[in-house]
Enzyme design. Structure first.
Site, PDB file in Angstrom:
ATOM      1  CG  ASP A 221      -3.947  -2.009   4.092  1.00 10.00           C
ATOM      2  OD1 ASP A 221      -4.917  -2.701   3.731  1.00 10.00           O
ATOM      3  OD2 ASP A 221      -3.047  -1.643   3.323  1.00 10.00           O
TER       4      ASP A 221
ATOM      5  CD  GLU B  52      -5.708   4.090  -2.187  1.00  9.00           C
ATOM      6  OE1 GLU B  52      -6.489   3.347  -1.575  1.00  9.00           O
ATOM      7  OE2 GLU B  52      -4.677   3.674  -2.787  1.00  9.00           O
TER       8      GLU B  52
ATOM      9  CG  ASP C 287      -5.767  -3.173  -2.761  1.00 11.26           C
ATOM     10  OD1 ASP C 287      -6.123  -2.182  -2.096  1.00 11.26           O
ATOM     11  OD2 ASP C 287      -4.964  -4.026  -2.325  1.00 11.26           O
TER      12      ASP C 287
END
Length: 772
Positions: free
Chosen positions: A541, A479, A476
């Protein structure tokens, strides 16, 4: 937990809105915003160098010097218009004998394959220090080809040809001209004389030297033809055709698939005219595809060098060539194509085992249980250890799950807050990204995956989990590598920010593969060019709305047009409990994707929603498990040819003009067309390429063209291409119980003279082509 999640999501949404507001107010950048490089190329303090002519060129070596004319931007008033024009400039640099007003700089061309060539250009007399071996974007040494022949070199153009295309290097005006095998112009670089017929004085192929610090950045500019369409650029959630858009290739957390930001930008695109370009760079790029001038592709690059791979052919050819350079997605383990059950989050051993039990009790085929942020002692605080009070026997739990046919996935992230128990160790050992003073650029410790010591430390933590029986890890975030950071690689954040997901993906995937040979797989959110070698990735998401589903579909299609074979998304969306109607219509889209996961705010488990929804969930799951021989064979084919499982129609039908327009349906592999219901109701308009199509659910036959169609019991339009062989297996509750010796080859034929298909079984070494 619901309050914590709601607060987290509210903060994320507020930060995104605030970032947009602040940007409009004049602040250039907030953390993890996408970078717009175009403004750098209209600064009146910069010096502009425009590619003008070929000074020298050795046709045999395919290298020479380009003369770059020095310009400045001069303000100009014309009645009610204030603008600026490029005008010639005589330098005032001191000492003047040390510098050239109009430098002659290197151009090198190399030939990679019959369909691929490489163009490199410098903006400084200093030879490039870059080595292909140091680029994590490349899959290995770049090959060379002897197929390209120089057919002309004495006139104004040096011409190189193969059976698939032509490159012309024109002496004056300097141009790089691409043509197809028939001599039709595909595109060419722009020269300043192209402005003569227009009041719009567009900067041509050029580079800048900044007045602020003398740094350089390139701005390649190519022509855009009438009717031209551009595709690729990563997991972009806007319209698939990028013409008319400004696409920012800088990794960001867009907070979902409903904006123009990208978790997974890729510096690669291709045109419906038959060419593609891979910009071999890790620095940010803003691609202005006819947004500011309808006749030009303006590539505003932070990089100071041009390093382009150019491809010729149809989409399948270009994707194959591109992934020959950057790598193909590996074939993934069979179990990974089954159902992944998750939510944010399961907090205990008891809860995980209960979910597994309920899946079997309700006869919902499934293969993976995922524990998200709550398996640590403190939610969201990654320390690679199961909470002892809530997971009293993790090894026993993992074994029990495995005995019942479940693989286990765990969440983690590469950021460590000051309260994390590993924070002092990471700082003491220097495993983090640093600032200019050697300290921390942000409050959290961000693992520096360009540091071999960091990779080793991280992989040891993952290895410990693998030894306990964990199957894979969710990769996860990734970024927000600081642009102002300093990295062990010796590069700054300008070049490492976009590489961060690739290095992160690689470190995790390689350890999972070492621990479970032949079963390397991760579940990643961020990516860059080359990340397809470390599959797989999911769409982030999504909102629990129709728009969230549309954004995911567009993102998946665009991602597949950027060299990634495998992709997934959160069925029903992520942010809040999904409305039953939205979730129900999302199910077949999820199960008819390469990988299938139920995840998001609870409840995601169907038996907690309603009995009829449980039946719908089971029905879609059973569809995929019966189709598993088809899924597995198509996956193998994709991994060998760089093709996507969730495939835009234009890939399969490049000669059909209508196929290039479709972005709300897709081919699932090469033979099944899927049109999700993106709004409430049971029918929709569907575009069918030329030929006959058979409704998978009721057997009705349709002709090509636009059709208004009703969905069947499964709320989705699912059609099979005439002449297809679709292998089916008897229903199994888990992939390791599929009876491969009882696979049925179902033929779907209306007018086709023959039927064809693919077959690949566990243990097979080669894909089998079937024809009947």
């Amino acid at each position: 937990m619901k309050q914590v999640l709601a607060s987290f999501l509210l903060c994320c949404a507020f930060s995104t809105a605030s970032a947009q507001l602040q940007t409009n107010a004049g602040i250039q950048y907030l953390q993890c915003m996408q970078k717009d490089m175009s403004g750098e190329f209209s600064d009146l303090s910069n010096t502009y160098f425009l590619a003008d002519s070929l000074t020298t060129f050795d046709a045999a070596k395919a290298e020479g010097l380009v003369n770059w004319k020095r310009y400045r931007l001069s303000p100009r008033q014309a009645f009610n218009l204030n603008g600026y024009w490029p005008v010639r400039m005589q330098m005032l640099d001191f000492p003047d004998a040390a510098y050239e007003n109009d430098p002659n700089l290197s151009l090198k061309i190399s030939f990679v394959s019959p369909r691929c060539l490489r163009i490199r250009m410098l903006t400084t007399p200093v030879a490039s220090q870059r080595k292909d071996a140091d680029s994590p974007m490349l899959a290995g040494p770049v090959p060379t080809s002897s197929d390209w022949k120089c057919t002309a070199s004495d006139g104004n153009a040096i011409v190189y040809k193969t059976a698939y295309g032509t490159l012309e290097v024109q002496r004056y005006p300097f141009r790089l001209v691409l043509k197809d095998e028939k001599g039709r112009l595909l595109t060419q670089s722009r020269h300043i004389i192209d402005n003569d017929s227009s009041q719009v004085k567009l900067l041509p192929f050029s580079f800048i030297k900044r007045g602020s610090d003398n740094s350089r950045s390139v701005n390649p500019v190519f022509t855009l033809a009438p009717g031209e369409r551009i595709y690729g650029c990563g997991e972009s959630f806007t319209s698939l055709n990028k013409v008319g858009q400004k696409v920012h290739l800088s990794v960001t957390d867009p907070q979902g698939p409903e904006t123009d930001g990208q978790y997974k930008p890729v510096p690669f695109f291709f045109s419906n005219r038959g060419y593609g370009i891979f910009m071999h760079t890790s620095a940010p790029v803003t691609c202005d595809f006819g947004a500011s001038y309808i006749g030009a592709d303006r590539l505003f690059m932070a990089d100071e060098e041009v390093d382009f791979f150019v491809f010729f052919g149809e989409p399948k050819d270009i994707l194959n060539e591109y992934t020959n350079i950057t790598g193909k997605s590996p074939m993934l383990p069979l179990w990974s194509f089954g159902t992944w059950m998750s939510r944010i989050t399961y907090f205990s051993q008891e809860e995980g085992l209960e979910i597994a039990s309920q899946l079997r009790k309700h006869k919902i085929p499934a293969d993976v249980i995922h524990f998200d942020t709550g398996w640590f002692g403190v939610d969201w605080q990654c320390d690679y250890q199961f909470a002892k009070d809530r997971f009293p026997d993790p090894v026993g739990m993992l074994k029990q799950l495995a005995d019942d046919g479940f693989h286990t996935c765990l969440w983690q992230l590469p950021y460590f807050t000051p309260k994390n128990r590993f924070f002092p160790e990471i700082i003491e050992k220097g495993l983090h990204v640093r600032n200019a003073d050697g300290g921390m650029p942000v409050e959290d410790a961000i693992l520096d995956f360009s540091n071999p010591a960091t990779v080793s430390w991280y992989q040891q933590k993952i290895e410990g989990l693998m030894r306990q029986g964990v199957s894979t890890i969710k990769c996860d975030f990734g970024e927000a590598a600081p642009y102002n950071g300093f990295y062990h690689s010796g590069k700054g954040g300008l070049y490492e920010h976009n590489l961060y997901p690739l290095r992160y993906n690689k470190a995790l995937w390689e350890q999972v593969e070492r621990s479970h040979p032949g079963e390397g797989i991760i579940w990643a959110r961020s990516a860059w060019a080359g990340s397809q070698r470390y599959a797989l990735h999911w769409g982030g998401d999504a909102a629990t709305t129709n728009i969230g589903m549309l954004g995911d579909l567009r993102g998946g299609l665009s991602f597949g047009l950027s060299g990634f074979s495998f992709w997934s998304h959160d069925m029903g969306g992520f942010v809040t409990a999904s409305p039953e109607d939205v979730y129900r219509r999302w199910l077949p889209f999820g199960f008819l994707s390469s990988h299938t996961r139920a995840h998001g705010a609870p409840p995601t488990e169907p038996w907690l929603i309603s009995e009829s929804f449980t039946d719908a969930f089971r029905q879609s799951a059973e569809l995929k498990y019966r189709l598993m021989p088809y899924v597995y064979a198509q996956a193998k084919d994709c991994s060998e040819r760089g093709l996507p499982m969730v495939r835009a129609l234009l890939v399969e039908f490049p000669d059909d003009p209508g196929a290039w327009l479709v972005e709300d349906e897709y081919m699932f592999g090469s033979q099944i067309l899927v049109a999700p219901l993106l709004e409430s109701g049971n029918e929709r308009s569907v575009y069918l390429p030329k030929g006959k199509w058979i409704d998978y659910q009721n057997g009705k036959v349709y002709d090509g063209g636009y059709q208004t169609m009703k969905a069947g019991a499964i709320p989705c339009i699912i059609l099979v291409r005439d002449g297809s062989i679709i292998p089916h297996a008897p229903l199994a509750q888990r992939t390791d119980q599929i009876q491969w010796n009882k696979v049925e080859l179902k033929k779907y034929r209306v007018k086709a003279k023959r039927c064809t298909g693919l077959l690949f079984k566990p243990g097979d070494k080669e894909l089998k082509y079937i024809e009947q």
